[in-house]
Design an enzyme around this catalytic site. Structure first.
Site, PDB file in Angstrom:
ATOM      1  N   THR A  71      14.945  78.470  91.868  1.00 32.09           N
ATOM      2  CA  THR A  71      13.697  78.141  92.573  1.00 32.09           C
ATOM      3  C   THR A  71      12.787  77.348  91.646  1.00 32.09           C
ATOM      4  O   THR A  71      12.225  76.306  92.021  1.00 32.09           O
ATOM      5  CB  THR A  71      12.988  79.431  93.049  1.00 32.09           C
ATOM      6  OG1 THR A  71      13.842  80.081  93.986  1.00 32.09           O
ATOM      7  CG2 THR A  71      11.645  79.138  93.698  1.00 32.09           C
ATOM      8  N   ASN A 148      24.157  77.844 101.269  1.00 32.14           N
ATOM      9  CA  ASN A 148      24.066  79.294 101.137  1.00 32.14           C
ATOM     10  C   ASN A 148      24.444  80.029 102.422  1.00 32.14           C
ATOM     11  O   ASN A 148      24.924  81.149 102.385  1.00 32.14           O
ATOM     12  CB  ASN A 148      22.644  79.700 100.700  1.00 32.14           C
ATOM     13  CG  ASN A 148      21.569  78.883 101.358  1.00 32.14           C
ATOM     14  OD1 ASN A 148      21.601  77.646 101.316  1.00 32.14           O
ATOM     15  ND2 ASN A 148      20.615  79.543 101.972  1.00 32.14           N
ATOM     16  N   SER A 200      21.313  79.485  89.105  1.00 31.21           N
ATOM     17  CA  SER A 200      20.748  80.819  88.855  1.00 31.21           C
ATOM     18  C   SER A 200      21.866  81.744  88.407  1.00 31.21           C
ATOM     19  O   SER A 200      22.911  81.823  89.070  1.00 31.21           O
ATOM     20  CB  SER A 200      20.177  81.412  90.152  1.00 31.21           C
ATOM     21  OG  SER A 200      18.845  81.052  90.342  1.00 31.21           O
ATOM     22  N   ALA A 201      21.631  82.514  87.335  1.00 35.36           N
ATOM     23  CA  ALA A 201      22.695  83.368  86.776  1.00 35.36           C
ATOM     24  C   ALA A 201      23.127  84.485  87.730  1.00 35.36           C
ATOM     25  O   ALA A 201      24.294  84.874  87.741  1.00 35.36           O
ATOM     26  CB  ALA A 201      22.218  83.979  85.460  1.00 35.36           C
ATOM     27  N   HIS A 202      22.188  84.994  88.547  1.00 36.48           N
ATOM     28  CA  HIS A 202      22.545  86.179  89.351  1.00 36.48           C
ATOM     29  C   HIS A 202      23.514  85.859  90.477  1.00 36.48           C
ATOM     30  O   HIS A 202      24.028  86.761  91.124  1.00 36.48           O
ATOM     31  CB  HIS A 202      21.285  86.857  89.912  1.00 36.48           C
ATOM     32  CG  HIS A 202      20.585  86.094  90.992  1.00 36.48           C
ATOM     33  ND1 HIS A 202      20.708  86.418  92.321  1.00 36.48           N
ATOM     34  CD2 HIS A 202      19.761  85.010  90.958  1.00 36.48           C
ATOM     35  CE1 HIS A 202      19.968  85.587  93.048  1.00 36.48           C
ATOM     36  NE2 HIS A 202      19.387  84.723  92.243  1.00 36.48           N
ATOM     37  N   THR A 238       7.668  82.727  75.942  1.00 38.17           N
ATOM     38  CA  THR A 238       8.585  83.423  75.032  1.00 38.17           C
ATOM     39  C   THR A 238       9.987  83.478  75.628  1.00 38.17           C
ATOM     40  O   THR A 238      10.162  83.848  76.795  1.00 38.17           O
ATOM     41  CB  THR A 238       8.042  84.843  74.727  1.00 38.17           C
ATOM     42  OG1 THR A 238       6.761  84.681  74.125  1.00 38.17           O
ATOM     43  CG2 THR A 238       8.965  85.609  73.789  1.00 38.17           C
ATOM     44  N   CYS A 322      17.162  84.463 101.239  1.00 40.66           N
ATOM     45  CA  CYS A 322      15.818  84.602 100.715  1.00 40.66           C
ATOM     46  C   CYS A 322      14.822  84.939 101.814  1.00 40.66           C
ATOM     47  O   CYS A 322      13.718  85.340 101.552  1.00 40.66           O
ATOM     48  CB  CYS A 322      15.418  83.321 100.004  1.00 40.66           C
ATOM     49  SG  CYS A 322      16.695  82.841  98.870  1.00 40.66           S
TER      50      CYS A 322
END
Ligand code: PMP
Length: 379
Positions: A71, A148, A200-202, A238, A322
């Site tokens: 996103t 998707n 996106s990693a997930h 960070t 989503c």
């Protein structure tokens, strides 16, 4: 619980959790200080860039910038365009995820001309219409790699070649959130005309809240977040060392050899459901992700069916993951010309390498029972 909603998100792989745990518990130090090389806190980012470069065969690990996920990566694209480019044409497809379609609508209000390429009845973009839309003023073309909702794969190499031939100065971006980890991607071979790519990693068994943007060497990107200068000054904040360690482990764990087995399970499931129920399977004649099946059962609301399945311990998707919970039918199906009622009856089953045939059989039996119950209710 039988989990059949892997396009929404996946289980975090054991290796990713183990890798993250080390950076939560032991090496929890800041990655951007001069001591990072001594503490080892600079490792996850390096590992993540190297693992993504290997997975996508990118020319260099320095081509990756890490974000909170697709996103953010997709929104960045439009923010950078607005800052950098005077004005011009932007082309997106009619079936993009809202993280592309909404920023595209927003920049239209700021003087860009935004065009949507239609798709055919299988959900594949109309290359002939895309060619007509490409002009010398085209700044950006953004077409998703895999949808998707239906899992339909777009012809990314052909689109790339077309953009290069007709409008060499335009940036070609693909939202590959659903494709990474599910199909083979080669940024130096068949996808060599892709300039930017979001992920996106997930979606590939990594942690939630971490992802990134690939951008080809030589392209300039304006910073998204200003501050401490992390991510080569492009995205301050960070560094999410546990998230990146998890992303790296998940990327290394991708096993594309599982794709044939997953596709075979999906195909068997579709054959069974067609024999048992009055279903239309969407995009079944298109090239699709191996794990996705999107279908409508006549006379039943998709959302109602998904909730009844959830009550029976089976999780499937409705519409866009989503916007789960919303009663809007999937916009992809409407763009394909599927009528409103059929689109509203759709559900999406999306498998992973962990899905078993027995789980699919239970899902089929439950669907058959629920079909009887829900149909008799609606009579
Ligand atoms: N693009 C596509 C095609 C997606 O499926 C999703 C997630 N549903 C996103 C972008 C957004 O991903 P995230 O929620 O991880 O930011």
């Amino acid at each position: 619980m039988i989990y059949l909603d892997n396009n929404a998100t996946t289980r975090t792989a054991r290796a990713a959790i183990d890798a993250m745990q080390f950076y939560f518990n032991e090496c929890y130090f800041n990655a951007s200080t001069s001591t990072a090389a001594f503490t080892g806190a600079d490792r996850p980012r390096e590992d993540a860039a190297a693992a993504m470069a290997t997975l996508l065969n990118a020319e260099d690990p320095t081509c990756f910038i890490f974000t909170s996920g697709a996103t953010e990566s997709n929104n960045w694209l439009f923010a950078a365009l607005e800052k950098n480019v005077l004005r011009g044409r932007v082309i997106v497809s009619a079936i993009e995820h809202p993280s592309i379609s909404e920023p595209a609508t927003a920049i239209e209000a700021n003087g860009f001309e935004v065009l949507e390429v239609p798709v055919d009845d299988q959900g594949v973009i109309r290359l002939d219409l895309l060619e007509d839309m490409l002009t010398a003023e085209t700044r950006l073309v953004s077409i998703m790699a895999a949808n998707n909702e239906t899992g339909v794969l777009q012809p990314i190499s052909e689109i790339g070649r077309l953009v290069r031939r007709v409008c060499p100065s335009a940036v070609f971006h693909t939202d590959a959130t659903q494709a990474v980890g599910k199909i083979s991607i080669d940024l130096q071979e068949n996808w060599s005309d892709v300039d930017m790519l979001s992920f996106s990693a997930h979606k590939f068994h990594g942690p939630k809240g971490v992802g990134g943007l690939y951008f080809r060497s030589g392209l300039e990107l304006t910073p998204l977040l200003l501050g401490g200068g992390q991510e080569h000054g492009l995205r301050s904040g960070t560094t999410n060392t546990p998230g990146l360690a998890g992303l790296a482990a998940a990327a290394r764990g991708v096993d594309l050899c599982a794709a044939d087995k997953i596709a075979s399970l999906r195909d068997q499931f579709e054959a069974h459901i067609k024999a048992a129920l009055p279903v239309s399977i969407h995009s079944s004649h298109a090239s699709r992700l191996p794990n996705t099946s999107c279908f409508s059962i006549q006379g039943i609301l998709g959302d109602e069916l998904a909730q009844s399945l959830a009550g029976a311990g089976i999780i499937v998707g409705t519409g866009s993951a989503c916007s789960s919970g919303a009663t809007q039918p999937p916009k992809t199906l409407l763009a394909m010309g599927v009528n409103y009622q059929t689109a509203n009856s759709s559900i999406r089953v999306s498998l992973s390498s962990e899905t078993t045939f027995d789980e699919l059989l239970i899902a089929l039996e439950t669907l058959t029972l629920l079909n009887k119950e829900l149909c008799s209710f609606s009579k």
